[in-house]
Design a protein around this motif. Sequence first.
Motif, PDB file in Angstrom:
ATOM      1  N   GLY A  29      -3.082  -3.320   5.683  1.00 13.03           N
ATOM      2  CA  GLY A  29      -2.890  -2.291   6.714  1.00 13.03           C
ATOM      3  C   GLY A  29      -4.212  -1.840   7.296  1.00 13.03           C
ATOM      4  O   GLY A  29      -4.340  -1.665   8.523  1.00 13.03           O
ATOM      5  N   ASP A  30      -5.195  -1.622   6.430  1.00 15.25           N
ATOM      6  CA  ASP A  30      -6.519  -1.228   6.902  1.00 15.25           C
ATOM      7  C   ASP A  30      -7.138  -2.306   7.790  1.00 15.25           C
ATOM      8  O   ASP A  30      -7.748  -2.005   8.830  1.00 15.25           O
ATOM      9  CB  ASP A  30      -7.452  -0.950   5.713  1.00 15.25           C
ATOM     10  CG  ASP A  30      -7.060   0.298   4.932  1.00 15.25           C
ATOM     11  OD1 ASP A  30      -6.212   1.084   5.417  1.00 15.25           O
ATOM     12  OD2 ASP A  30      -7.595   0.465   3.816  1.00 15.25           O
ATOM     13  N   LEU A  31      -6.965  -3.562   7.382  1.00 16.00           N
ATOM     14  CA  LEU A  31      -7.514  -4.671   8.175  1.00 16.00           C
ATOM     15  C   LEU A  31      -6.828  -4.771   9.535  1.00 16.00           C
ATOM     16  O   LEU A  31      -7.488  -5.049  10.552  1.00 16.00           O
ATOM     17  CB  LEU A  31      -7.384  -5.989   7.413  1.00 16.00           C
ATOM     18  CG  LEU A  31      -8.354  -6.171   6.250  1.00 16.00           C
ATOM     19  CD1 LEU A  31      -8.009  -7.455   5.478  1.00 16.00           C
ATOM     20  CD2 LEU A  31      -9.790  -6.215   6.721  1.00 16.00           C
ATOM     21  N   VAL A  32      -5.533  -4.554   9.557  1.00 16.10           N
ATOM     22  CA  VAL A  32      -4.790  -4.599  10.827  1.00 16.10           C
ATOM     23  C   VAL A  32      -5.298  -3.490  11.756  1.00 16.10           C
ATOM     24  O   VAL A  32      -5.524  -3.728  12.951  1.00 16.10           O
ATOM     25  CB  VAL A  32      -3.269  -4.481  10.575  1.00 16.10           C
ATOM     26  CG1 VAL A  32      -2.521  -4.229  11.886  1.00 16.10           C
ATOM     27  CG2 VAL A  32      -2.745  -5.744   9.912  1.00 16.10           C
ATOM     28  N   GLN A  33      -5.505  -2.291  11.221  1.00 17.25           N
ATOM     29  CA  GLN A  33      -6.019  -1.187  12.027  1.00 17.25           C
ATOM     30  C   GLN A  33      -7.435  -1.480  12.518  1.00 17.25           C
ATOM     31  O   GLN A  33      -7.770  -1.220  13.683  1.00 17.25           O
ATOM     32  CB  GLN A  33      -6.006   0.116  11.227  1.00 17.25           C
ATOM     33  CG  GLN A  33      -4.618   0.683  11.017  1.00 17.25           C
ATOM     34  CD  GLN A  33      -4.633   1.968  10.198  1.00 17.25           C
ATOM     35  OE1 GLN A  33      -5.604   2.262   9.494  1.00 17.25           O
ATOM     36  NE2 GLN A  33      -3.552   2.732  10.286  1.00 17.25           N
ATOM     37  N   ASN A  56       1.019  -2.338  -8.797  1.00 14.02           N
ATOM     38  CA  ASN A  56      -0.200  -1.639  -8.381  1.00 14.02           C
ATOM     39  C   ASN A  56      -1.083  -2.542  -7.512  1.00 14.02           C
ATOM     40  O   ASN A  56      -1.598  -2.113  -6.475  1.00 14.02           O
ATOM     41  CB  ASN A  56      -0.967  -1.159  -9.620  1.00 14.02           C
ATOM     42  CG  ASN A  56      -2.131  -0.267  -9.243  1.00 14.02           C
ATOM     43  OD1 ASN A  56      -2.067   0.432  -8.241  1.00 14.02           O
ATOM     44  ND2 ASN A  56      -3.175  -0.283 -10.053  1.00 14.02           N
ATOM     45  N   ASN A  57      -1.241  -3.790  -7.925  1.00 17.83           N
ATOM     46  CA  ASN A  57      -2.039  -4.748  -7.153  1.00 17.83           C
ATOM     47  C   ASN A  57      -1.400  -5.019  -5.794  1.00 17.83           C
ATOM     48  O   ASN A  57      -2.102  -5.135  -4.784  1.00 17.83           O
ATOM     49  CB  ASN A  57      -2.197  -6.062  -7.918  1.00 17.83           C
ATOM     50  CG  ASN A  57      -3.166  -5.948  -9.074  1.00 17.83           C
ATOM     51  OD1 ASN A  57      -3.935  -4.996  -9.157  1.00 17.83           O
ATOM     52  ND2 ASN A  57      -3.114  -6.902  -9.993  1.00 17.83           N
ATOM     53  N   LEU A  58      -0.079  -5.112  -5.785  1.00 14.66           N
ATOM     54  CA  LEU A  58       0.640  -5.365  -4.538  1.00 14.66           C
ATOM     55  C   LEU A  58       0.469  -4.177  -3.582  1.00 14.66           C
ATOM     56  O   LEU A  58       0.250  -4.367  -2.382  1.00 14.66           O
ATOM     57  CB  LEU A  58       2.123  -5.625  -4.820  1.00 14.66           C
ATOM     58  CG  LEU A  58       2.979  -6.040  -3.632  1.00 14.66           C
ATOM     59  CD1 LEU A  58       2.406  -7.278  -2.956  1.00 14.66           C
ATOM     60  CD2 LEU A  58       4.408  -6.290  -4.076  1.00 14.66           C
ATOM     61  N   SER A  59       0.526  -2.970  -4.103  1.00 13.98           N
ATOM     62  CA  SER A  59       0.331  -1.775  -3.280  1.00 13.98           C
ATOM     63  C   SER A  59      -1.083  -1.746  -2.700  1.00 13.98           C
ATOM     64  O   SER A  59      -1.287  -1.405  -1.529  1.00 13.98           O
ATOM     65  CB  SER A  59       0.582  -0.510  -4.104  1.00 13.98           C
ATOM     66  OG  SER A  59       1.931  -0.417  -4.452  1.00 13.98           O
ATOM     67  N   GLN A  60      -2.067  -2.082  -3.530  1.00 12.01           N
ATOM     68  CA  GLN A  60      -3.447  -2.119  -3.052  1.00 12.01           C
ATOM     69  C   GLN A  60      -3.623  -3.176  -1.967  1.00 12.01           C
ATOM     70  O   GLN A  60      -4.313  -2.952  -0.965  1.00 12.01           O
ATOM     71  CB  GLN A  60      -4.406  -2.398  -4.208  1.00 12.01           C
ATOM     72  CG  GLN A  60      -4.570  -1.242  -5.165  1.00 12.01           C
ATOM     73  CD  GLN A  60      -5.493  -1.599  -6.336  1.00 12.01           C
ATOM     74  OE1 GLN A  60      -5.742  -2.761  -6.620  1.00 12.01           O
ATOM     75  NE2 GLN A  60      -5.993  -0.554  -7.019  1.00 12.01           N
ATOM     76  N   LEU A  61      -2.978  -4.310  -2.165  1.00 13.24           N
ATOM     77  CA  LEU A  61      -3.061  -5.390  -1.180  1.00 13.24           C
ATOM     78  C   LEU A  61      -2.416  -4.962   0.131  1.00 13.24           C
ATOM     79  O   LEU A  61      -2.957  -5.226   1.216  1.00 13.24           O
ATOM     80  CB  LEU A  61      -2.390  -6.652  -1.726  1.00 13.24           C
ATOM     81  CG  LEU A  61      -2.468  -7.904  -0.854  1.00 13.24           C
ATOM     82  CD1 LEU A  61      -3.921  -8.264  -0.557  1.00 13.24           C
ATOM     83  CD2 LEU A  61      -1.757  -9.058  -1.535  1.00 13.24           C
ATOM     84  N   GLU A  62      -1.281  -4.295   0.050  1.00 14.51           N
ATOM     85  CA  GLU A  62      -0.618  -3.805   1.266  1.00 14.51           C
ATOM     86  C   GLU A  62      -1.520  -2.809   1.991  1.00 14.51           C
ATOM     87  O   GLU A  62      -1.623  -2.837   3.229  1.00 14.51           O
ATOM     88  CB  GLU A  62       0.721  -3.145   0.915  1.00 14.51           C
ATOM     89  CG  GLU A  62       1.792  -4.137   0.520  1.00 14.51           C
ATOM     90  CD  GLU A  62       3.058  -3.458   0.016  1.00 14.51           C
ATOM     91  OE1 GLU A  62       4.107  -4.113   0.039  1.00 14.51           O
ATOM     92  OE2 GLU A  62       2.995  -2.280  -0.379  1.00 14.51           O
ATOM     93  N   GLN A  63      -2.148  -1.936   1.238  1.00 11.43           N
ATOM     94  CA  GLN A  63      -3.052  -0.956   1.841  1.00 11.43           C
ATOM     95  C   GLN A  63      -4.238  -1.653   2.513  1.00 11.43           C
ATOM     96  O   GLN A  63      -4.617  -1.300   3.634  1.00 11.43           O
ATOM     97  CB  GLN A  63      -3.559   0.030   0.776  1.00 11.43           C
ATOM     98  CG  GLN A  63      -4.518   1.078   1.304  1.00 11.43           C
ATOM     99  CD  GLN A  63      -3.867   2.000   2.320  1.00 11.43           C
ATOM    100  OE1 GLN A  63      -2.707   2.381   2.173  1.00 11.43           O
ATOM    101  NE2 GLN A  63      -4.608   2.341   3.367  1.00 11.43           N
ATOM    102  N   LEU A  64      -4.813  -2.634   1.851  1.00 12.79           N
ATOM    103  CA  LEU A  64      -5.939  -3.378   2.429  1.00 12.79           C
ATOM    104  C   LEU A  64      -5.536  -4.121   3.690  1.00 12.79           C
ATOM    105  O   LEU A  64      -6.280  -4.137   4.684  1.00 12.79           O
ATOM    106  CB  LEU A  64      -6.517  -4.339   1.396  1.00 12.79           C
ATOM    107  CG  LEU A  64      -7.288  -3.708   0.242  1.00 12.79           C
ATOM    108  CD1 LEU A  64      -7.658  -4.779  -0.792  1.00 12.79           C
ATOM    109  CD2 LEU A  64      -8.537  -3.008   0.745  1.00 12.79           C
TER     110      LEU A  64
END
Length: 82
Positions: free
Chosen positions: A14-18, A4-12
Motif C-alpha cells: 500500500g505504501d509503495l502504491v501511494q 503478521n508478515n502478510l499484514s506487513q506486506l500488505e502495508q508495504l
Amino acid sequence: MLENNLSQLEQLVGDLVQENKALQEANQQIRSELAQLKDENDALQMSALEQEELHSTTAARIQALVELASRSPEAGPSPAQQ
C-alpha cells in the motif's frame, strides 16, 4: 506469525502504491514544466535570432554610411560639425 508478515506486506505494498502515485504526479508536473520551458526557450531563441538579424542590418547600414561619408571629401562639413 504468517498473518503478521502478510499484514506487513500488505502495508508495504500500500505504501509503495501511494509513493508510486505521488511520483507519477510529480513526473507529470515536471513534464508539463519542461514543455513550458521548451516553448519559452524556443521563443527566446527566435527573439535572439531576430535581434541578431536586426543588429547585422544596422551594422551594414552604418558601414555603408561611413563608406559614403569617407568617399565624398569634397562635401563640406555637416551642420552638426559647424
